[in-house]
Design a protein around this motif. Structure first.
Motif, PDB file in Angstrom:
ATOM      1  N   MET A 233      -1.232 -66.657  51.954  1.00  0.00           N
ATOM      2  CA  MET A 233      -1.732 -66.646  50.573  1.00  0.00           C
ATOM      3  C   MET A 233      -2.900 -65.689  50.405  1.00  0.00           C
ATOM      4  O   MET A 233      -3.002 -65.007  49.394  1.00  0.00           O
ATOM      5  CB  MET A 233      -2.139 -68.057  50.141  1.00  0.00           C
ATOM      6  N   VAL A 234      -3.780 -65.628  51.391  1.00  0.00           N
ATOM      7  CA  VAL A 234      -4.914 -64.704  51.320  1.00  0.00           C
ATOM      8  C   VAL A 234      -4.404 -63.271  51.264  1.00  0.00           C
ATOM      9  O   VAL A 234      -4.894 -62.461  50.465  1.00  0.00           O
ATOM     10  CB  VAL A 234      -5.868 -64.907  52.519  1.00  0.00           C
ATOM     11  N   THR A 235      -3.416 -62.960  52.063  1.00  0.00           N
ATOM     12  CA  THR A 235      -2.833 -61.614  52.056  1.00  0.00           C
ATOM     13  C   THR A 235      -2.202 -61.313  50.710  1.00  0.00           C
ATOM     14  O   THR A 235      -2.387 -60.211  50.170  1.00  0.00           O
ATOM     15  CB  THR A 235      -1.790 -61.466  53.184  1.00  0.00           C
ATOM     16  N   LYS A 236      -1.461 -62.254  50.149  1.00  0.00           N
ATOM     17  CA  LYS A 236      -0.831 -62.049  48.841  1.00  0.00           C
ATOM     18  C   LYS A 236      -1.886 -61.808  47.764  1.00  0.00           C
ATOM     19  O   LYS A 236      -1.735 -60.913  46.934  1.00  0.00           O
ATOM     20  CB  LYS A 236       0.023 -63.260  48.462  1.00  0.00           C
ATOM     21  N   ILE A 237      -2.945 -62.604  47.761  1.00  0.00           N
ATOM     22  CA  ILE A 237      -4.011 -62.435  46.769  1.00  0.00           C
ATOM     23  C   ILE A 237      -4.703 -61.094  46.958  1.00  0.00           C
ATOM     24  O   ILE A 237      -4.977 -60.379  45.988  1.00  0.00           O
ATOM     25  CB  ILE A 237      -5.003 -63.618  46.844  1.00  0.00           C
ATOM     26  N   TRP A 238      -4.977 -60.719  48.211  1.00  0.00           N
ATOM     27  CA  TRP A 238      -5.623 -59.439  48.482  1.00  0.00           C
ATOM     28  C   TRP A 238      -4.752 -58.288  47.982  1.00  0.00           C
ATOM     29  O   TRP A 238      -5.237 -57.365  47.319  1.00  0.00           O
ATOM     30  CB  TRP A 238      -5.894 -59.280  49.980  1.00  0.00           C
ATOM     31  N   LYS A 239      -3.470 -58.337  48.293  1.00  0.00           N
ATOM     32  CA  LYS A 239      -2.569 -57.261  47.864  1.00  0.00           C
ATOM     33  C   LYS A 239      -2.465 -57.194  46.338  1.00  0.00           C
ATOM     34  O   LYS A 239      -2.331 -56.123  45.771  1.00  0.00           O
ATOM     35  CB  LYS A 239      -1.176 -57.456  48.466  1.00  0.00           C
ATOM     36  N   TYR A 240      -2.532 -58.322  45.686  1.00  0.00           N
ATOM     37  CA  TYR A 240      -2.428 -58.363  44.232  1.00  0.00           C
ATOM     38  C   TYR A 240      -3.650 -57.736  43.564  1.00  0.00           C
ATOM     39  O   TYR A 240      -3.526 -56.991  42.604  1.00  0.00           O
ATOM     40  CB  TYR A 240      -2.257 -59.806  43.768  1.00  0.00           C
ATOM     41  N   PHE A 241      -4.839 -58.042  44.082  1.00  0.00           N
ATOM     42  CA  PHE A 241      -6.062 -57.598  43.428  1.00  0.00           C
ATOM     43  C   PHE A 241      -6.674 -56.327  43.994  1.00  0.00           C
ATOM     44  O   PHE A 241      -7.384 -55.622  43.291  1.00  0.00           O
ATOM     45  CB  PHE A 241      -7.130 -58.689  43.489  1.00  0.00           C
ATOM     46  N   VAL A 242      -6.463 -56.044  45.270  1.00  0.00           N
ATOM     47  CA  VAL A 242      -7.236 -54.974  45.901  1.00  0.00           C
ATOM     48  C   VAL A 242      -6.365 -53.821  46.357  1.00  0.00           C
ATOM     49  O   VAL A 242      -6.431 -52.737  45.795  1.00  0.00           O
ATOM     50  CB  VAL A 242      -8.085 -55.522  47.074  1.00  0.00           C
TER      51      VAL A 242
ATOM     52  N   ALA B  58     -13.616 -46.767  47.108  1.00  0.00           N
ATOM     53  CA  ALA B  58     -12.862 -45.734  46.387  1.00  0.00           C
ATOM     54  C   ALA B  58     -11.355 -45.914  46.576  1.00  0.00           C
ATOM     55  O   ALA B  58     -10.579 -45.767  45.634  1.00  0.00           O
ATOM     56  CB  ALA B  58     -13.299 -44.355  46.870  1.00  0.00           C
ATOM     57  N   ALA B  59     -10.944 -46.255  47.772  1.00  0.00           N
ATOM     58  CA  ALA B  59      -9.515 -46.427  48.037  1.00  0.00           C
ATOM     59  C   ALA B  59      -8.942 -47.596  47.240  1.00  0.00           C
ATOM     60  O   ALA B  59      -7.838 -47.513  46.703  1.00  0.00           O
ATOM     61  CB  ALA B  59      -9.283 -46.645  49.522  1.00  0.00           C
ATOM     62  N   SER B  60      -9.680 -48.678  47.144  1.00  0.00           N
ATOM     63  CA  SER B  60      -9.192 -49.848  46.419  1.00  0.00           C
ATOM     64  C   SER B  60      -9.172 -49.618  44.921  1.00  0.00           C
ATOM     65  O   SER B  60      -8.244 -50.052  44.237  1.00  0.00           O
ATOM     66  CB  SER B  60     -10.065 -51.062  46.727  1.00  0.00           C
ATOM     67  N   ILE B  61     -10.173 -48.961  44.415  1.00  0.00           N
ATOM     68  CA  ILE B  61     -10.243 -48.712  42.974  1.00  0.00           C
ATOM     69  C   ILE B  61      -9.063 -47.851  42.528  1.00  0.00           C
ATOM     70  O   ILE B  61      -8.481 -48.069  41.485  1.00  0.00           O
ATOM     71  CB  ILE B  61     -11.588 -48.078  42.591  1.00  0.00           C
ATOM     72  N   ARG B  62      -8.678 -46.900  43.343  1.00  0.00           N
ATOM     73  CA  ARG B  62      -7.542 -46.048  42.986  1.00  0.00           C
ATOM     74  C   ARG B  62      -6.220 -46.788  43.029  1.00  0.00           C
ATOM     75  O   ARG B  62      -5.285 -46.432  42.329  1.00  0.00           O
ATOM     76  CB  ARG B  62      -7.464 -44.840  43.906  1.00  0.00           C
ATOM     77  N   THR B  63      -6.106 -47.813  43.862  1.00  0.00           N
ATOM     78  CA  THR B  63      -4.831 -48.513  43.996  1.00  0.00           C
ATOM     79  C   THR B  63      -4.766 -49.802  43.193  1.00  0.00           C
ATOM     80  O   THR B  63      -3.713 -50.408  43.121  1.00  0.00           O
ATOM     81  CB  THR B  63      -4.538 -48.856  45.472  1.00  0.00           C
ATOM     82  N   LEU B  64      -5.877 -50.204  42.603  1.00  0.00           N
ATOM     83  CA  LEU B  64      -5.888 -51.440  41.823  1.00  0.00           C
ATOM     84  C   LEU B  64      -4.929 -51.298  40.646  1.00  0.00           C
ATOM     85  O   LEU B  64      -5.074 -50.418  39.822  1.00  0.00           O
ATOM     86  CB  LEU B  64      -7.308 -51.738  41.325  1.00  0.00           C
ATOM     87  N   ARG B  65      -3.952 -52.175  40.601  1.00  0.00           N
ATOM     88  CA  ARG B  65      -2.893 -52.040  39.614  1.00  0.00           C
ATOM     89  C   ARG B  65      -2.982 -53.045  38.484  1.00  0.00           C
ATOM     90  O   ARG B  65      -2.381 -52.851  37.445  1.00  0.00           O
ATOM     91  CB  ARG B  65      -1.533 -52.209  40.290  1.00  0.00           C
ATOM     92  N   LYS B  66      -3.687 -54.122  38.676  1.00  0.00           N
ATOM     93  CA  LYS B  66      -3.640 -55.194  37.695  1.00  0.00           C
ATOM     94  C   LYS B  66      -5.039 -55.597  37.240  1.00  0.00           C
ATOM     95  O   LYS B  66      -5.999 -55.447  37.956  1.00  0.00           O
ATOM     96  CB  LYS B  66      -2.920 -56.395  38.298  1.00  0.00           C
ATOM     97  N   SER B  67      -5.089 -56.131  36.076  1.00  0.00           N
ATOM     98  CA  SER B  67      -6.337 -56.636  35.534  1.00  0.00           C
ATOM     99  C   SER B  67      -6.765 -57.891  36.295  1.00  0.00           C
ATOM    100  O   SER B  67      -5.957 -58.774  36.566  1.00  0.00           O
ATOM    101  CB  SER B  67      -6.143 -56.975  34.063  1.00  0.00           C
ATOM    102  N   VAL B  68      -8.025 -57.976  36.604  1.00  0.00           N
ATOM    103  CA  VAL B  68      -8.555 -59.139  37.314  1.00  0.00           C
ATOM    104  C   VAL B  68      -8.362 -60.405  36.484  1.00  0.00           C
ATOM    105  O   VAL B  68      -7.929 -61.437  36.985  1.00  0.00           O
ATOM    106  CB  VAL B  68     -10.044 -58.916  37.650  1.00  0.00           C
ATOM    107  N   LEU B  69      -8.659 -60.342  35.203  1.00  0.00           N
ATOM    108  CA  LEU B  69      -8.533 -61.522  34.357  1.00  0.00           C
ATOM    109  C   LEU B  69      -7.078 -61.972  34.241  1.00  0.00           C
ATOM    110  O   LEU B  69      -6.784 -63.164  34.245  1.00  0.00           O
ATOM    111  CB  LEU B  69      -9.114 -61.249  32.974  1.00  0.00           C
TER     112      LEU B  69
END
Length: 75
Positions: A3-12, A51-62
């Motif tokens: 679950m931690v991996t899924k959440i990380w992949k979703y947000f980061v 920088a790497a995460s910001i470029r790949t972030l695909r979804k809104s946090v909210l």
């Protein structure tokens, strides 16, 4: 860890560091699987704002928080 991996992949980012996932999973267990606590740690981490995460972030946090909250009540 799953679950931690899924959440990380979703947000980061798609490829999380295994050591970081181990740390987050241990903290999540310590916090009695409190999703709010896990998300707080993730959102305050330096990796979330890298920088790497910001470029790949695909979804809104909210939007993601809403989906996770909804799935906790439905599933």
């Amino acid at each position: 860890k799953y679950m931690v991996t899924k959440i990380w992949k979703y947000f980061v980012a798609e490829n999380p560091d295994p050591a970081l996932i181990d740390y987050l999973a241990a903290r999540w267990v310590q916090d009695r699987f409190d999703v709010r606590s896990l998300l707080s740690i993730i959102f305050r981490s330096k990796y979330f704002y890298s920088a790497a995460s910001i470029r790949t972030l695909r979804k809104s946090v909210l939007r993601g928080i809403g989906n996770i909250s909804l799935s906790c009540f439905i599933g």
